[in-house]
Design a protein around this motif. Sequence first.
Motif, PDB file in Angstrom:
ATOM      1  N   VAL A 141      43.163  31.326 -33.762  1.00 46.96           N
ATOM      2  CA  VAL A 141      42.555  32.493 -34.412  1.00 46.96           C
ATOM      3  C   VAL A 141      43.199  33.770 -33.867  1.00 46.96           C
ATOM      4  N   TYR A 142      43.364  33.825 -32.555  1.00 48.12           N
ATOM      5  CA  TYR A 142      44.008  34.987 -31.931  1.00 48.12           C
ATOM      6  C   TYR A 142      45.416  35.197 -32.497  1.00 48.12           C
ATOM      7  N   LYS A 143      46.205  34.126 -32.539  1.00 47.66           N
ATOM      8  CA  LYS A 143      47.580  34.236 -33.033  1.00 47.66           C
ATOM      9  C   LYS A 143      47.616  34.674 -34.491  1.00 47.66           C
ATOM     10  N   ALA A 144      46.666  34.197 -35.278  1.00 46.04           N
ATOM     11  CA  ALA A 144      46.614  34.586 -36.687  1.00 46.04           C
ATOM     12  C   ALA A 144      46.246  36.061 -36.822  1.00 46.04           C
ATOM     13  N   GLN A 156      52.692  32.842 -38.992  1.00 44.50           N
ATOM     14  CA  GLN A 156      52.408  33.013 -40.414  1.00 44.50           C
ATOM     15  C   GLN A 156      52.386  31.664 -41.132  1.00 44.50           C
ATOM     16  N   THR A 157      51.676  30.705 -40.552  1.00 46.67           N
ATOM     17  CA  THR A 157      51.497  29.410 -41.213  1.00 46.67           C
ATOM     18  C   THR A 157      50.457  29.574 -42.310  1.00 46.67           C
ATOM     19  N   LEU A 158      50.268  28.537 -43.104  1.00 46.24           N
ATOM     20  CA  LEU A 158      49.258  28.571 -44.150  1.00 46.24           C
ATOM     21  C   LEU A 158      47.871  28.783 -43.529  1.00 46.24           C
ATOM     22  N   LEU A 159      47.599  28.081 -42.431  1.00 45.38           N
ATOM     23  CA  LEU A 159      46.315  28.245 -41.747  1.00 45.38           C
ATOM     24  C   LEU A 159      46.131  29.681 -41.263  1.00 45.38           C
ATOM     25  N   ALA A 160      47.148  30.261 -40.682  1.00 40.92           N
ATOM     26  CA  ALA A 160      47.071  31.642 -40.190  1.00 40.92           C
ATOM     27  C   ALA A 160      46.781  32.607 -41.334  1.00 40.92           C
ATOM     28  N   ARG A 161      47.446  32.425 -42.456  1.00 43.38           N
ATOM     29  CA  ARG A 161      47.225  33.307 -43.609  1.00 43.38           C
ATOM     30  C   ARG A 161      45.807  33.153 -44.160  1.00 43.38           C
ATOM     31  N   LYS A 162      45.261  31.945 -44.112  1.00 39.85           N
ATOM     32  CA  LYS A 162      43.875  31.731 -44.554  1.00 39.85           C
ATOM     33  C   LYS A 162      42.905  32.445 -43.620  1.00 39.85           C
ATOM     34  N   ALA A 169      39.102  36.729 -42.618  1.00 41.45           N
ATOM     35  CA  ALA A 169      38.712  37.781 -41.672  1.00 41.45           C
ATOM     36  C   ALA A 169      38.613  39.132 -42.371  1.00 41.45           C
ATOM     37  N   ARG A 170      39.538  39.414 -43.260  1.00 36.62           N
ATOM     38  CA  ARG A 170      39.549  40.715 -43.932  1.00 36.62           C
ATOM     39  C   ARG A 170      38.586  40.782 -45.106  1.00 36.62           C
ATOM     40  N   LYS A 171      38.585  39.752 -45.953  1.00 42.33           N
ATOM     41  CA  LYS A 171      37.824  39.812 -47.200  1.00 42.33           C
ATOM     42  C   LYS A 171      36.358  39.447 -47.047  1.00 42.33           C
ATOM     43  N   GLU A 172      36.054  38.549 -46.118  1.00 39.49           N
ATOM     44  CA  GLU A 172      34.680  38.066 -46.019  1.00 39.49           C
ATOM     45  C   GLU A 172      33.960  38.490 -44.754  1.00 39.49           C
ATOM     46  N   MET A 173      34.695  38.943 -43.741  1.00 40.16           N
ATOM     47  CA  MET A 173      34.065  39.286 -42.473  1.00 40.16           C
ATOM     48  C   MET A 173      34.232  40.755 -42.106  1.00 40.16           C
ATOM     49  N   GLY A 174      34.723  41.549 -43.038  1.00 40.56           N
ATOM     50  CA  GLY A 174      34.832  42.988 -42.804  1.00 40.56           C
ATOM     51  C   GLY A 174      35.899  43.390 -41.819  1.00 40.56           C
ATOM     52  N   GLY A 175      36.868  42.521 -41.584  1.00 38.88           N
ATOM     53  CA  GLY A 175      37.949  42.854 -40.661  1.00 38.88           C
ATOM     54  C   GLY A 175      38.849  43.938 -41.227  1.00 38.88           C
ATOM     55  N   LYS A 194      35.182  35.876 -34.692  1.00 40.37           N
ATOM     56  CA  LYS A 194      36.323  35.076 -34.232  1.00 40.37           C
ATOM     57  C   LYS A 194      35.887  33.643 -33.977  1.00 40.37           C
ATOM     58  N   ALA A 195      34.712  33.484 -33.360  1.00 39.42           N
ATOM     59  CA  ALA A 195      34.175  32.135 -33.104  1.00 39.42           C
ATOM     60  C   ALA A 195      33.869  31.429 -34.425  1.00 39.42           C
ATOM     61  N   LYS A 196      33.324  32.166 -35.404  1.00 35.55           N
ATOM     62  CA  LYS A 196      33.038  31.584 -36.724  1.00 35.55           C
ATOM     63  C   LYS A 196      34.320  31.123 -37.406  1.00 35.55           C
ATOM     64  N   LEU A 197      35.384  31.922 -37.278  1.00 31.13           N
ATOM     65  CA  LEU A 197      36.668  31.550 -37.885  1.00 31.13           C
ATOM     66  C   LEU A 197      37.193  30.251 -37.280  1.00 31.13           C
ATOM     67  N   ALA A 198      37.105  30.132 -35.953  1.00 29.29           N
ATOM     68  CA  ALA A 198      37.580  28.918 -35.278  1.00 29.29           C
ATOM     69  C   ALA A 198      36.799  27.703 -35.758  1.00 29.29           C
ATOM     70  N   LYS A 199      35.492  27.867 -35.892  1.00 29.99           N
ATOM     71  CA  LYS A 199      34.646  26.754 -36.348  1.00 29.99           C
ATOM     72  C   LYS A 199      34.909  26.440 -37.828  1.00 29.99           C
ATOM     73  N   MET A 200      35.009  27.481 -38.645  1.00 28.28           N
ATOM     74  CA  MET A 200      35.221  27.323 -40.087  1.00 28.28           C
ATOM     75  C   MET A 200      36.530  26.578 -40.386  1.00 28.28           C
ATOM     76  N   PHE A 201      37.574  26.896 -39.641  1.00 26.36           N
ATOM     77  CA  PHE A 201      38.884  26.289 -39.902  1.00 26.36           C
ATOM     78  C   PHE A 201      39.199  25.142 -38.945  1.00 26.36           C
ATOM     79  N   ASN A 202      38.221  24.783 -38.113  1.00 32.17           N
ATOM     80  CA  ASN A 202      38.371  23.660 -37.184  1.00 32.17           C
ATOM     81  C   ASN A 202      39.661  23.807 -36.356  1.00 32.17           C
ATOM     82  N   CYS A 203      39.774  24.963 -35.720  1.00 33.22           N
ATOM     83  CA  CYS A 203      40.963  25.233 -34.915  1.00 33.22           C
ATOM     84  C   CYS A 203      40.546  25.872 -33.595  1.00 33.22           C
ATOM     85  N   THR A 204      41.505  26.117 -32.742  1.00 39.49           N
ATOM     86  CA  THR A 204      41.218  26.697 -31.430  1.00 39.49           C
ATOM     87  C   THR A 204      41.069  28.218 -31.512  1.00 39.49           C
TER      88      THR A 204
END
Length: 130
Positions: free
Chosen positions: A31-34, A40-46, A51-57, A17-27
């Motif tokens: 990440v929690y809301k996504a 369901q913004t473009l950022l949330a969908r990314k 999270a699912r495809k690259e981080m095993g979510g 989750k911390a990596k996602l926040a850093k990767m997408f430069n967001c809070t």
Amino acid sequence: MTKTRSARTIKVSKENKAKLAKMFNCTDRMVYKALCFECQTLLARKIQYVARKEMGGWVEAAVPEDEIFYDTTEDGKHFMRQYFNNGAVMEVSMTTGKGVVRFKGLPRHCYSEVLVSDIPMIQNYARNLK
């Protein structure tokens, strides 16, 4: 208009989750809301995709707590039992078709011939006992 949380959540580790926040430069909140499908913004969908495809979510879905169990007794009789949060238990014999709703250990209502179409009504009765 009130927002309700989705019954689905993407599960990833705290570190991811911390990596996602850093990767997408967001809070962390974004990440929690996504991950909870609150937006369901473009950022949330990314975020969801990575999270699912690259981080095993994986996606977890919430289910009602009233779980149904199918039991077989030692003498071969088959029962469907459902335990409710209020302490009620619905029990239906799959052998005879007879059913009973118990509340706090005492029978509250008996059914002589339970049909599949009757089960939602019986569940509602058991769920609403007080």
